[in-house]
Design a protein around this motif. Sequence first.
Motif, PDB file in Angstrom:
ATOM      1  N   LEU A  48      -1.303  36.127 103.396  1.00  0.00           N
ATOM      2  CA  LEU A  48      -1.465  36.757 102.084  1.00  0.00           C
ATOM      3  C   LEU A  48      -0.108  37.183 101.529  1.00  0.00           C
ATOM      4  O   LEU A  48       0.191  36.947 100.357  1.00  0.00           O
ATOM      5  CB  LEU A  48      -2.399  37.960 102.185  1.00  0.00           C
ATOM      6  CG  LEU A  48      -2.618  38.756 100.895  1.00  0.00           C
ATOM      7  CD1 LEU A  48      -3.242  37.890  99.824  1.00  0.00           C
ATOM      8  CD2 LEU A  48      -3.487  39.967 101.174  1.00  0.00           C
ATOM      9  N   GLN A  49       0.718  37.768 102.369  1.00  0.00           N
ATOM     10  CA  GLN A  49       2.038  38.204 101.905  1.00  0.00           C
ATOM     11  C   GLN A  49       2.902  37.002 101.533  1.00  0.00           C
ATOM     12  O   GLN A  49       3.615  37.033 100.532  1.00  0.00           O
ATOM     13  CB  GLN A  49       2.746  39.039 102.960  1.00  0.00           C
ATOM     14  CG  GLN A  49       4.095  39.535 102.461  1.00  0.00           C
ATOM     15  CD  GLN A  49       4.720  40.541 103.378  1.00  0.00           C
ATOM     16  OE1 GLN A  49       4.031  41.291 104.050  1.00  0.00           O
ATOM     17  NE2 GLN A  49       6.033  40.557 103.408  1.00  0.00           N
ATOM     18  N   CYS A  51       1.895  34.149 100.386  1.00  0.00           N
ATOM     19  CA  CYS A  51       1.403  33.666  99.093  1.00  0.00           C
ATOM     20  C   CYS A  51       1.856  34.584  97.953  1.00  0.00           C
ATOM     21  O   CYS A  51       2.221  34.118  96.879  1.00  0.00           O
ATOM     22  CB  CYS A  51      -0.118  33.549  99.114  1.00  0.00           C
ATOM     23  SG  CYS A  51      -0.708  32.220 100.173  1.00  0.00           S
ATOM     24  N   TRP A  52       1.846  35.884  98.210  1.00  0.00           N
ATOM     25  CA  TRP A  52       2.289  36.839  97.196  1.00  0.00           C
ATOM     26  C   TRP A  52       3.780  36.643  96.908  1.00  0.00           C
ATOM     27  O   TRP A  52       4.201  36.657  95.744  1.00  0.00           O
ATOM     28  CB  TRP A  52       2.012  38.270  97.673  1.00  0.00           C
ATOM     29  CG  TRP A  52       2.411  39.293  96.675  1.00  0.00           C
ATOM     30  CD1 TRP A  52       1.678  39.738  95.627  1.00  0.00           C
ATOM     31  CD2 TRP A  52       3.666  39.988  96.613  1.00  0.00           C
ATOM     32  NE1 TRP A  52       2.394  40.681  94.915  1.00  0.00           N
ATOM     33  CE2 TRP A  52       3.624  40.842  95.501  1.00  0.00           C
ATOM     34  CE3 TRP A  52       4.813  39.965  97.399  1.00  0.00           C
ATOM     35  CZ2 TRP A  52       4.673  41.659  95.156  1.00  0.00           C
ATOM     36  CZ3 TRP A  52       5.867  40.774  97.043  1.00  0.00           C
ATOM     37  CH2 TRP A  52       5.789  41.614  95.936  1.00  0.00           C
ATOM     38  N   ARG A  56       5.641  35.764  93.440  1.00  0.00           N
ATOM     39  CA  ARG A  56       6.675  36.693  92.948  1.00  0.00           C
ATOM     40  C   ARG A  56       7.992  35.959  92.703  1.00  0.00           C
ATOM     41  O   ARG A  56       8.648  36.180  91.683  1.00  0.00           O
ATOM     42  CB  ARG A  56       6.859  37.828  93.965  1.00  0.00           C
ATOM     43  CG  ARG A  56       7.816  38.895  93.552  1.00  0.00           C
ATOM     44  CD  ARG A  56       7.275  39.699  92.375  1.00  0.00           C
ATOM     45  NE  ARG A  56       8.213  40.739  92.003  1.00  0.00           N
ATOM     46  CZ  ARG A  56       9.171  40.581  91.095  1.00  0.00           C
ATOM     47  NH1 ARG A  56       9.302  39.446  90.445  1.00  0.00           N
ATOM     48  NH2 ARG A  56       9.990  41.576  90.819  1.00  0.00           N
ATOM     49  N   GLU A 173      11.345  44.830  96.508  1.00  0.00           N
ATOM     50  CA  GLU A 173       9.968  45.002  96.987  1.00  0.00           C
ATOM     51  C   GLU A 173       9.931  45.581  98.405  1.00  0.00           C
ATOM     52  O   GLU A 173       8.850  45.823  98.937  1.00  0.00           O
ATOM     53  CB  GLU A 173       9.227  43.657  96.959  1.00  0.00           C
ATOM     54  CG  GLU A 173       9.140  43.010  95.597  1.00  0.00           C
ATOM     55  CD  GLU A 173       8.233  43.774  94.639  1.00  0.00           C
ATOM     56  OE1 GLU A 173       7.427  44.615  95.090  1.00  0.00           O
ATOM     57  OE2 GLU A 173       8.337  43.531  93.433  1.00  0.00           O
TER      58      GLU A 173
END
Length: 181
Positions: A48-49, A51-52, A56, A173
């Motif tokens: 998930l990270q 893909c994020w 971004r 981030e």
Amino acid sequence: MTYRNVVSAVVRALAAETINSAGGCDFEPKIQCAKQKGEIVGKEAAFLQDCWVFGRLHKGLSPVHWRALVAKFSTHTDRKHASITELTKLLQSPAPERFRHCAIVTWALPKLPGVEGKRSTNVLPAAWYCMDSWSDEPHPIKTQERWRREIRKALEQSVDSALVEAQHILEGEGLLMSEAA
């Protein structure tokens, strides 16, 4: 999860879109399944990270920087080739367009060690790496070498500046490990 460095973050993010069999960063089915079991942890959380981060970086980088990173690091064949085609149109060089395209392709898909490059599925036939076939008109070898060197230098500079921008985004981030003294 934090990444060791910006290159590992970029490589993981670009590889995330080819992880599932359908292609693309289609993380929703995996995440929905993980949610049913409770908190999202482990491989699903890392995926998930990744893909994020992909999204971004794609949104935060300039199109030229994004294309350079995709051409250099992506494992998605169609996106890689599309980026190579776009870079061929954008890159300024006295070399003919076909020569520029071949130089960019061989930069993005370097010849790998092994028997005729068969250690990887994403390699070119040996003839692609012969500069004499990159142009319809004959050019001196020194001229061809200079053109290739200048094209590769411009591409590497673009990748370097893209990585610097990506590092700023990821640091903002809080996704990069800090240097411990």
